[in-house]
Design a protein around this motif. Structure first.
Motif, PDB file in Angstrom:
ATOM      1  N   MET A  46       0.969  -1.060   0.068  1.00 38.76           N
ATOM      2  CA  MET A  46       0.002   0.116  -0.067  1.00 38.76           C
ATOM      3  C   MET A  46       0.859   1.277   0.235  1.00 38.76           C
ATOM      4  SD  MET A  46      -3.185  -1.052   2.533  1.00 38.76           S
ATOM      5  CE  MET A  46      -3.954   0.418   2.267  1.00 38.76           C
ATOM      6  N   VAL A  47       1.901   1.362   0.732  1.00 42.74           N
ATOM      7  CA  VAL A  47       2.938   2.373   0.828  1.00 42.74           C
ATOM      8  C   VAL A  47       3.641   2.668  -0.420  1.00 42.74           C
ATOM      9  CG1 VAL A  47       5.038   3.142   1.849  1.00 42.74           C
ATOM     10  CG2 VAL A  47       3.247   2.036   3.170  1.00 42.74           C
ATOM     11  N   ALA A  48       4.197   1.510  -1.058  1.00 40.00           N
ATOM     12  CA  ALA A  48       4.628   1.793  -2.477  1.00 40.00           C
ATOM     13  C   ALA A  48       3.771   1.969  -3.472  1.00 40.00           C
ATOM     14  CB  ALA A  48       5.290   0.405  -2.737  1.00 40.00           C
ATOM     15  N   ASP A  49       2.792   1.655  -3.315  1.00 39.11           N
ATOM     16  CA  ASP A  49       1.619   1.971  -4.445  1.00 39.11           C
ATOM     17  C   ASP A  49       1.238   3.427  -4.486  1.00 39.11           C
ATOM     18  OD1 ASP A  49       1.656  -0.569  -5.373  1.00 39.11           O
ATOM     19  OD2 ASP A  49      -0.185  -1.286  -4.569  1.00 39.11           O
ATOM     20  N   ALA A  50       1.161   3.806  -3.199  1.00 39.32           N
ATOM     21  CA  ALA A  50       0.720   5.375  -2.783  1.00 39.32           C
ATOM     22  C   ALA A  50       1.830   6.301  -3.423  1.00 39.32           C
ATOM     23  CB  ALA A  50       0.533   5.498  -1.316  1.00 39.32           C
ATOM     24  N   VAL A  51       3.232   5.787  -3.126  1.00 39.75           N
ATOM     25  CA  VAL A  51       4.131   6.578  -3.544  1.00 39.75           C
ATOM     26  C   VAL A  51       4.269   6.698  -5.163  1.00 39.75           C
ATOM     27  CG1 VAL A  51       6.551   6.877  -3.780  1.00 39.75           C
ATOM     28  CG2 VAL A  51       5.340   6.376  -1.536  1.00 39.75           C
ATOM     29  N   ALA A  52       3.917   5.521  -5.778  1.00 43.71           N
ATOM     30  CA  ALA A  52       3.896   5.264  -7.085  1.00 43.71           C
ATOM     31  C   ALA A  52       2.758   6.170  -7.693  1.00 43.71           C
ATOM     32  CB  ALA A  52       3.568   3.890  -7.371  1.00 43.71           C
TER      33      ALA A  52
ATOM     34  N   ASP B  74      -1.713   9.479 -10.388  1.00 45.34           N
ATOM     35  CA  ASP B  74      -2.777   8.572 -10.866  1.00 45.34           C
ATOM     36  C   ASP B  74      -3.802   8.664  -9.762  1.00 45.34           C
ATOM     37  OD1 ASP B  74      -4.427   6.367 -11.446  1.00 45.34           O
ATOM     38  OD2 ASP B  74      -2.553   5.043 -11.926  1.00 45.34           O
ATOM     39  N   ALA B  75      -4.957   9.300 -10.095  1.00 41.38           N
ATOM     40  CA  ALA B  75      -5.828   9.568  -9.377  1.00 41.38           C
ATOM     41  C   ALA B  75      -6.597   8.256  -8.773  1.00 41.38           C
ATOM     42  CB  ALA B  75      -6.765  10.598  -9.858  1.00 41.38           C
ATOM     43  N   GLU B  76      -6.778   7.408 -10.038  1.00 43.35           N
ATOM     44  CA  GLU B  76      -7.382   6.118  -9.644  1.00 43.35           C
ATOM     45  C   GLU B  76      -6.893   4.954  -8.972  1.00 43.35           C
ATOM     46  OE1 GLU B  76     -10.735   3.715  -9.601  1.00 43.35           O
ATOM     47  OE2 GLU B  76     -10.842   5.715 -10.668  1.00 43.35           O
ATOM     48  N   ALA B  77      -5.699   5.339  -8.952  1.00 41.12           N
ATOM     49  CA  ALA B  77      -4.909   4.511  -8.117  1.00 41.12           C
ATOM     50  C   ALA B  77      -4.932   4.910  -6.566  1.00 41.12           C
ATOM     51  CB  ALA B  77      -3.339   4.361  -8.579  1.00 41.12           C
ATOM     52  N   CYS B  78      -4.955   6.106  -6.236  1.00 42.88           N
ATOM     53  CA  CYS B  78      -5.207   6.827  -4.926  1.00 42.88           C
ATOM     54  C   CYS B  78      -6.606   6.156  -4.285  1.00 42.88           C
ATOM     55  CB  CYS B  78      -5.414   8.147  -5.012  1.00 42.88           C
ATOM     56  SG  CYS B  78      -3.836   8.966  -5.681  1.00 42.88           S
ATOM     57  N   ARG B  79      -7.744   6.167  -5.143  1.00 50.53           N
ATOM     58  CA  ARG B  79      -8.950   5.911  -4.778  1.00 50.53           C
ATOM     59  C   ARG B  79      -8.887   4.235  -4.341  1.00 50.53           C
ATOM     60  NH1 ARG B  79     -10.421   9.374  -9.010  1.00 50.53           N
ATOM     61  NH2 ARG B  79     -11.401  11.287  -8.103  1.00 50.53           N
TER      62      ARG B  79
ATOM     63  N   ILE C  40      -6.417   2.351  -3.584  1.00 50.93           N
ATOM     64  CA  ILE C  40      -5.516   2.276  -2.112  1.00 50.93           C
ATOM     65  C   ILE C  40      -6.451   2.522  -1.131  1.00 50.93           C
ATOM     66  CG2 ILE C  40      -3.611   3.256  -0.850  1.00 50.93           C
ATOM     67  CD1 ILE C  40      -2.253   3.544  -3.585  1.00 50.93           C
ATOM     68  N   ALA C  41      -7.166   3.489  -0.960  1.00 50.60           N
ATOM     69  CA  ALA C  41      -8.114   3.731   0.086  1.00 50.60           C
ATOM     70  C   ALA C  41      -9.163   2.806   0.267  1.00 50.60           C
ATOM     71  CB  ALA C  41      -8.832   5.057  -0.141  1.00 50.60           C
ATOM     72  N   ALA C  42      -9.521   2.299  -0.896  1.00 45.04           N
ATOM     73  CA  ALA C  42     -10.643   1.323  -0.875  1.00 45.04           C
ATOM     74  C   ALA C  42     -10.202  -0.252  -0.189  1.00 45.04           C
ATOM     75  CB  ALA C  42     -11.124   0.766  -2.104  1.00 45.04           C
ATOM     76  N   ARG C  43      -8.599  -0.590  -0.416  1.00 44.76           N
ATOM     77  CA  ARG C  43      -8.140  -1.668   0.205  1.00 44.76           C
ATOM     78  C   ARG C  43      -8.055  -1.510   1.728  1.00 44.76           C
ATOM     79  NH1 ARG C  43      -3.041  -1.026  -3.660  1.00 44.76           N
ATOM     80  NH2 ARG C  43      -1.941  -2.253  -2.205  1.00 44.76           N
ATOM     81  N   ASP C  44      -8.027  -0.460   2.243  1.00 42.76           N
ATOM     82  CA  ASP C  44      -7.450  -0.336   3.615  1.00 42.76           C
ATOM     83  C   ASP C  44      -8.684  -0.920   4.473  1.00 42.76           C
ATOM     84  OD1 ASP C  44      -6.121   0.877   5.744  1.00 42.76           O
ATOM     85  OD2 ASP C  44      -7.858   2.433   6.190  1.00 42.76           O
ATOM     86  N   ASP C  45     -10.127  -0.945   4.241  1.00 43.14           N
ATOM     87  CA  ASP C  45     -11.308  -1.609   4.956  1.00 43.14           C
ATOM     88  C   ASP C  45     -10.953  -3.130   4.940  1.00 43.14           C
ATOM     89  OD1 ASP C  45     -12.697   0.784   5.298  1.00 43.14           O
ATOM     90  OD2 ASP C  45     -13.956   0.499   3.613  1.00 43.14           O
ATOM     91  N   ASP C  46     -10.434  -3.701   3.962  1.00 40.78           N
ATOM     92  CA  ASP C  46     -10.076  -4.994   3.810  1.00 40.78           C
ATOM     93  C   ASP C  46      -8.791  -5.553   4.979  1.00 40.78           C
ATOM     94  OD1 ASP C  46     -10.215  -7.845   2.996  1.00 40.78           O
ATOM     95  OD2 ASP C  46      -8.194  -7.685   2.345  1.00 40.78           O
ATOM     96  N   PHE C  47      -7.696  -4.368   4.789  1.00 43.71           N
ATOM     97  CA  PHE C  47      -6.515  -4.408   5.835  1.00 43.71           C
ATOM     98  C   PHE C  47      -7.057  -4.347   7.284  1.00 43.71           C
ATOM     99  CE2 PHE C  47      -2.625  -3.446   7.853  1.00 43.71           C
ATOM    100  CZ  PHE C  47      -1.882  -4.253   7.080  1.00 43.71           C
ATOM    101  N   ASP C  48      -7.884  -3.377   7.427  1.00 40.58           N
ATOM    102  CA  ASP C  48      -8.267  -3.433   9.007  1.00 40.58           C
ATOM    103  C   ASP C  48      -8.955  -4.605   9.356  1.00 40.58           C
ATOM    104  OD1 ASP C  48      -7.296  -0.683   8.958  1.00 40.58           O
ATOM    105  OD2 ASP C  48      -9.291   0.319   8.597  1.00 40.58           O
ATOM    106  N   GLU C  49      -9.683  -5.157   8.335  1.00 39.39           N
ATOM    107  CA  GLU C  49     -10.513  -6.451   9.106  1.00 39.39           C
ATOM    108  C   GLU C  49      -9.369  -7.581   9.265  1.00 39.39           C
ATOM    109  OE1 GLU C  49     -13.393  -9.354  10.121  1.00 39.39           O
ATOM    110  OE2 GLU C  49     -13.370  -7.105   9.933  1.00 39.39           O
ATOM    111  N   ARG C  50      -8.375  -7.593   8.432  1.00 33.06           N
ATOM    112  CA  ARG C  50      -7.355  -8.568   8.776  1.00 33.06           C
ATOM    113  C   ARG C  50      -6.624  -8.303   9.935  1.00 33.06           C
ATOM    114  NH1 ARG C  50      -3.734  -9.156   3.344  1.00 33.06           N
ATOM    115  NH2 ARG C  50      -2.679 -10.851   4.635  1.00 33.06           N
ATOM    116  N   CYS C  51      -6.362  -7.123  10.353  1.00 27.93           N
ATOM    117  CA  CYS C  51      -5.760  -6.833  11.516  1.00 27.93           C
ATOM    118  C   CYS C  51      -6.761  -7.096  12.734  1.00 27.93           C
ATOM    119  CB  CYS C  51      -5.389  -5.097  11.466  1.00 27.93           C
ATOM    120  SG  CYS C  51      -3.997  -4.807  10.357  1.00 27.93           S
ATOM    121  N   ARG C  52      -7.796  -6.755  12.569  1.00 29.85           N
ATOM    122  CA  ARG C  52      -8.686  -7.308  13.676  1.00 29.85           C
ATOM    123  C   ARG C  52      -8.979  -8.609  13.995  1.00 29.85           C
ATOM    124  NH1 ARG C  52     -13.531  -9.220  14.446  1.00 29.85           N
ATOM    125  NH2 ARG C  52     -13.985  -9.772  12.556  1.00 29.85           N
ATOM    126  N   ARG C  53      -8.946  -9.371  12.910  1.00 26.68           N
ATOM    127  CA  ARG C  53      -8.913 -10.957  13.124  1.00 26.68           C
ATOM    128  C   ARG C  53      -7.524 -11.354  13.770  1.00 26.68           C
ATOM    129  NH1 ARG C  53     -11.430 -10.928   7.657  1.00 26.68           N
ATOM    130  NH2 ARG C  53      -9.345 -11.844   6.875  1.00 26.68           N
TER     131      ARG C  53
END
Length: 221
Positions: free
Chosen positions: A127-133, A139-144, A146-159
């Motif tokens: 996520m960090v590397a993609d955000a810097v890229a 790349d505006a679409e890539a920004c959106r 990356i933000a969308a991926r965060d919900d899934d990552f938060d859920e993985r961290c919760r589990r």
């Protein structure tokens, strides 16, 4: 300052921010290796090398300040400078969190058996590397994305955190065994927390980049 020199400074700022992102990425990968292997010398290398990231951050902060004070940029140029200023702050904090992660490895390697640590670490790093890229490419679409991926990552961290707590509750083996389990659980929970924060900083980078590109603050708030 002639227009061509001013534009060159803006281009250089952008390239330098990308270079800082690469430096932080290298530190992060080394930190993950230190945690996975339990290599204390490697962990010390990560911690000792943090000054290089801090010095890079301060130099770029000065560049941003000079551009704002001396050139008074407007519109897209202003968004580039202010976004860059915010992004280097997130990158510096990611490097700080990497120093934490480097020290979470147990003496025999690994962080906690209930955590898919390498998988979580790789996802946060991506996520960090993609955000810097996205910042580099505008790349505006890539920004959106990356933000969308965060919900899934938060859920993985919760589990992962739940798995650590369940493991602690099920721990057995007397006082000495319980103390070891508590230590391992503490490292595991701290590692998950810091990985989640790193992913949040990646989203911050994406959010500031989207604002820079499209004057869209939707991901910031």
């Amino acid at each position: 300052m002639p227009r061509e020199n001013y534009q060159a400074r803006l281009d250089e700022l952008r390239a330098d921010v990308v270079a800082m992102g690469a430096l932080v990425g290298e530190r992060y990968e080394t930190a993950i290796e230190a945690a996975v292997t339990g290599d204390a010398a490697l962990a010390d290398e990560v911690v000792g090398g943090d000054h290089e990231v801090n010095e890079t951050y301060l130099a770029l902060e000065d560049d941003c300040t000079d551009l704002l004070a001396l050139q008074q940029p407007v519109a897209g140029d202003l968004r580039l400078v202010t976004a860059s200023f915010k992004i280097i702050t997130d990158l510096e904090r990611i490097a700080d969190l990497a120093t934490n992660l480097a020290e979470y490895g147990g003496p025999d390697g690994g962080v906690h058996p209930a955590i898919e640590f390498e998988g979580l670490a790789a996802a946060a790093g991506d996520m960090v590397a993609d955000a810097v890229a996205a910042y580099e490419a505008g790349d505006a679409e890539a920004c959106r994305e990356i933000a969308a991926r965060d919900d899934d990552f938060d859920e993985r961290c919760r589990r992962a955190s739940e798995a650590v707590v369940r493991g602690l509750l099920d721990a057995d083996g007397g006082t000495e065994g319980l103390e070891a389990s508590i230590d391992e659980a503490s490292r595991g929970l701290l590692a998950v927390r810091d990985l989640e924060r790193i992913a949040d900083h990646a989203v911050n980078v994406a959010a500031r980049t989207l604002y820079m590109i499209e004057n869209d603050d939707d991901l910031i708030y």
